[in-house]
Design a protein around this motif. Structure first.
Motif, PDB file in Angstrom:
ATOM      1  N   PRO A  53      -0.324   3.244  10.517  1.00 28.01           N
ATOM      2  CA  PRO A  53       0.234   2.476   9.398  1.00 28.01           C
ATOM      3  C   PRO A  53      -0.847   1.703   8.627  1.00 28.01           C
ATOM      4  CG  PRO A  53       0.643   1.317  11.436  1.00 28.01           C
ATOM      5  CD  PRO A  53      -0.022   2.616  11.813  1.00 28.01           C
ATOM      6  N   ILE A  54      -1.602   2.432   7.826  1.00 26.89           N
ATOM      7  CA  ILE A  54      -2.662   1.816   7.030  1.00 26.89           C
ATOM      8  C   ILE A  54      -2.069   1.397   5.689  1.00 26.89           C
ATOM      9  CG2 ILE A  54      -4.893   2.162   5.897  1.00 26.89           C
ATOM     10  CD1 ILE A  54      -5.459   4.301   8.088  1.00 26.89           C
ATOM     11  N   ILE A  66      -4.573  -2.310   8.925  1.00 28.11           N
ATOM     12  CA  ILE A  66      -3.580  -1.613   9.736  1.00 28.11           C
ATOM     13  C   ILE A  66      -2.418  -2.565   9.980  1.00 28.11           C
ATOM     14  CG2 ILE A  66      -3.115  -0.528  11.971  1.00 28.11           C
ATOM     15  CD1 ILE A  66      -6.039   0.427  11.958  1.00 28.11           C
ATOM     16  N   VAL A  67      -1.236  -2.131   9.622  1.00 30.33           N
ATOM     17  CA  VAL A  67      -0.014  -2.927   9.736  1.00 30.33           C
ATOM     18  C   VAL A  67       0.294  -3.194  11.209  1.00 30.33           C
ATOM     19  CG1 VAL A  67       2.484  -2.866   9.346  1.00 30.33           C
ATOM     20  CG2 VAL A  67       0.922  -2.010   7.583  1.00 30.33           C
ATOM     21  N   THR A  68       0.599  -4.464  11.519  1.00 36.09           N
ATOM     22  CA  THR A  68       0.887  -4.840  12.908  1.00 36.09           C
ATOM     23  C   THR A  68       2.255  -5.478  13.107  1.00 36.09           C
ATOM     24  OG1 THR A  68      -0.174  -6.999  12.648  1.00 36.09           O
ATOM     25  CG2 THR A  68      -1.576  -5.198  13.433  1.00 36.09           C
ATOM     26  N   ASN A  69       2.969  -5.797  12.007  1.00 38.07           N
ATOM     27  CA  ASN A  69       4.288  -6.414  12.164  1.00 38.07           C
ATOM     28  C   ASN A  69       5.154  -6.095  10.939  1.00 38.07           C
ATOM     29  OD1 ASN A  69       3.790  -8.438  10.079  1.00 38.07           O
ATOM     30  ND2 ASN A  69       2.506  -9.490  11.572  1.00 38.07           N
ATOM     31  N   GLU A  70       6.416  -6.497  11.002  1.00 42.19           N
ATOM     32  CA  GLU A  70       7.371  -6.177   9.927  1.00 42.19           C
ATOM     33  C   GLU A  70       6.989  -6.820   8.588  1.00 42.19           C
ATOM     34  OE1 GLU A  70       9.862  -3.980   9.669  1.00 42.19           O
ATOM     35  OE2 GLU A  70       9.280  -3.331  11.668  1.00 42.19           O
ATOM     36  N   GLN A  71       6.479  -8.036   8.625  1.00 44.77           N
ATOM     37  CA  GLN A  71       6.082  -8.699   7.379  1.00 44.77           C
ATOM     38  C   GLN A  71       4.979  -7.900   6.691  1.00 44.77           C
ATOM     39  OE1 GLN A  71       4.722 -12.740   7.845  1.00 44.77           O
ATOM     40  NE2 GLN A  71       4.348 -13.000   5.664  1.00 44.77           N
ATOM     41  N   GLU A  72       4.006  -7.440   7.457  1.00 43.98           N
ATOM     42  CA  GLU A  72       2.925  -6.637   6.887  1.00 43.98           C
ATOM     43  C   GLU A  72       3.450  -5.286   6.408  1.00 43.98           C
ATOM     44  OE1 GLU A  72      -0.629  -8.570   9.631  1.00 43.98           O
ATOM     45  OE2 GLU A  72       0.036  -6.525  10.041  1.00 43.98           O
ATOM     46  N   ARG A  73       4.403  -4.706   7.153  1.00 42.13           N
ATOM     47  CA  ARG A  73       5.004  -3.444   6.709  1.00 42.13           C
ATOM     48  C   ARG A  73       5.643  -3.628   5.337  1.00 42.13           C
ATOM     49  NH1 ARG A  73       7.376   0.670  10.090  1.00 42.13           N
ATOM     50  NH2 ARG A  73       7.674  -0.890  11.721  1.00 42.13           N
ATOM     51  N   ASN A  74       6.411  -4.719   5.183  1.00 46.39           N
ATOM     52  CA  ASN A  74       7.052  -4.989   3.898  1.00 46.39           C
ATOM     53  C   ASN A  74       6.021  -5.216   2.797  1.00 46.39           C
ATOM     54  OD1 ASN A  74       9.632  -4.714   4.960  1.00 46.39           O
ATOM     55  ND2 ASN A  74       9.777  -6.872   5.485  1.00 46.39           N
ATOM     56  N   GLN A  75       4.945  -5.913   3.133  1.00 43.15           N
ATOM     57  CA  GLN A  75       3.861  -6.136   2.172  1.00 43.15           C
ATOM     58  C   GLN A  75       3.264  -4.802   1.727  1.00 43.15           C
ATOM     59  OE1 GLN A  75       0.488  -8.220   3.853  1.00 43.15           O
ATOM     60  NE2 GLN A  75      -0.513  -8.459   1.865  1.00 43.15           N
ATOM     61  N   ALA A  76       3.143  -3.873   2.650  1.00 45.66           N
ATOM     62  CA  ALA A  76       2.581  -2.557   2.333  1.00 45.66           C
ATOM     63  C   ALA A  76       3.551  -1.699   1.528  1.00 45.66           C
ATOM     64  CB  ALA A  76       2.197  -1.835   3.622  1.00 45.66           C
ATOM     65  N   LEU A  77       4.835  -1.801   1.840  1.00 45.39           N
ATOM     66  CA  LEU A  77       5.832  -0.943   1.196  1.00 45.39           C
ATOM     67  C   LEU A  77       6.199  -1.377  -0.211  1.00 45.39           C
ATOM     68  CD1 LEU A  77       8.243  -0.216   4.175  1.00 45.39           C
ATOM     69  CD2 LEU A  77       6.607   1.346   3.093  1.00 45.39           C
ATOM     70  N   GLN A  78       6.183  -2.673  -0.480  1.00 41.34           N
ATOM     71  CA  GLN A  78       6.641  -3.182  -1.785  1.00 41.34           C
ATOM     72  C   GLN A  78       5.926  -2.520  -2.962  1.00 41.34           C
ATOM     73  OE1 GLN A  78       5.052  -5.508  -4.098  1.00 41.34           O
ATOM     74  NE2 GLN A  78       6.846  -5.309  -5.389  1.00 41.34           N
ATOM     75  N   VAL A  84       6.789   4.232  -6.993  1.00 48.05           N
ATOM     76  CA  VAL A  84       7.722   5.361  -7.019  1.00 48.05           C
ATOM     77  C   VAL A  84       8.770   5.151  -8.104  1.00 48.05           C
ATOM     78  CG1 VAL A  84       9.558   6.529  -5.723  1.00 48.05           C
ATOM     79  CG2 VAL A  84       7.350   6.078  -4.639  1.00 48.05           C
ATOM     80  N   SER A  85       9.282   3.940  -8.227  1.00 49.21           N
ATOM     81  CA  SER A  85      10.283   3.628  -9.237  1.00 49.21           C
ATOM     82  C   SER A  85       9.734   3.872 -10.643  1.00 49.21           C
ATOM     83  CB  SER A  85      10.738   2.174  -9.085  1.00 49.21           C
ATOM     84  OG  SER A  85      11.622   1.818 -10.115  1.00 49.21           O
TER      85      SER A  85
END
Length: 106
Positions: A53-54, A66-78, A84-85
């Motif tokens: 999860p880079i 490298i993403v280590t938690n849900e907050q970072e995942r959300n930061q990466a996905l936003q 995409v939108s």
């Protein structure tokens, strides 16, 4: 456990875990003696094939981590979801545009 080639392992070792600090593409290029195009492709491969999860972020802490938690995942996905939108809007606009007949050059 995934087997990584030398370039993949080197890159994984250079990208910090967590968003406390990030590493820029320019720094990765310098440290690996690899051009940015190849690095982007390698990062894409690590994410999509090896499921590492880079995240790449822009702003005050621009760079990769490298993403280590849900907050970072959300930061990466936003920003990815936003991108995409925007691409979907562009696709729809091109699809909906009425094409005119080409002008003859006679």
């Amino acid at each position: 456990m995934d087997k990584f080639n030398k370039a993949e392992q080197q890159l994984i070792n250079l990208i910090p875990k967590g968003n406390e600090r990030t590493v820029s593409l320019a720094d990765l290029a310098r440290l690996t003696d690899t051009d940015s195009r190849k690095l982007r492709a390698l990062i894409f491969h690590l994410v999509t094939v090896h499921h590492i999860p880079i995240a790449g972020v822009h702003g005050t802490q621009s760079g990769y981590f490298i993403v280590t938690n849900e907050q970072e995942r959300n930061q990466a996905l936003q920003p990815l979801v936003s991108q995409v939108s925007e691409l979907q809007k562009r696709i729809q606009a091109i699809t909906d545009t009425e094409l005119k007949k080409p002008v003859n050059a006679d």
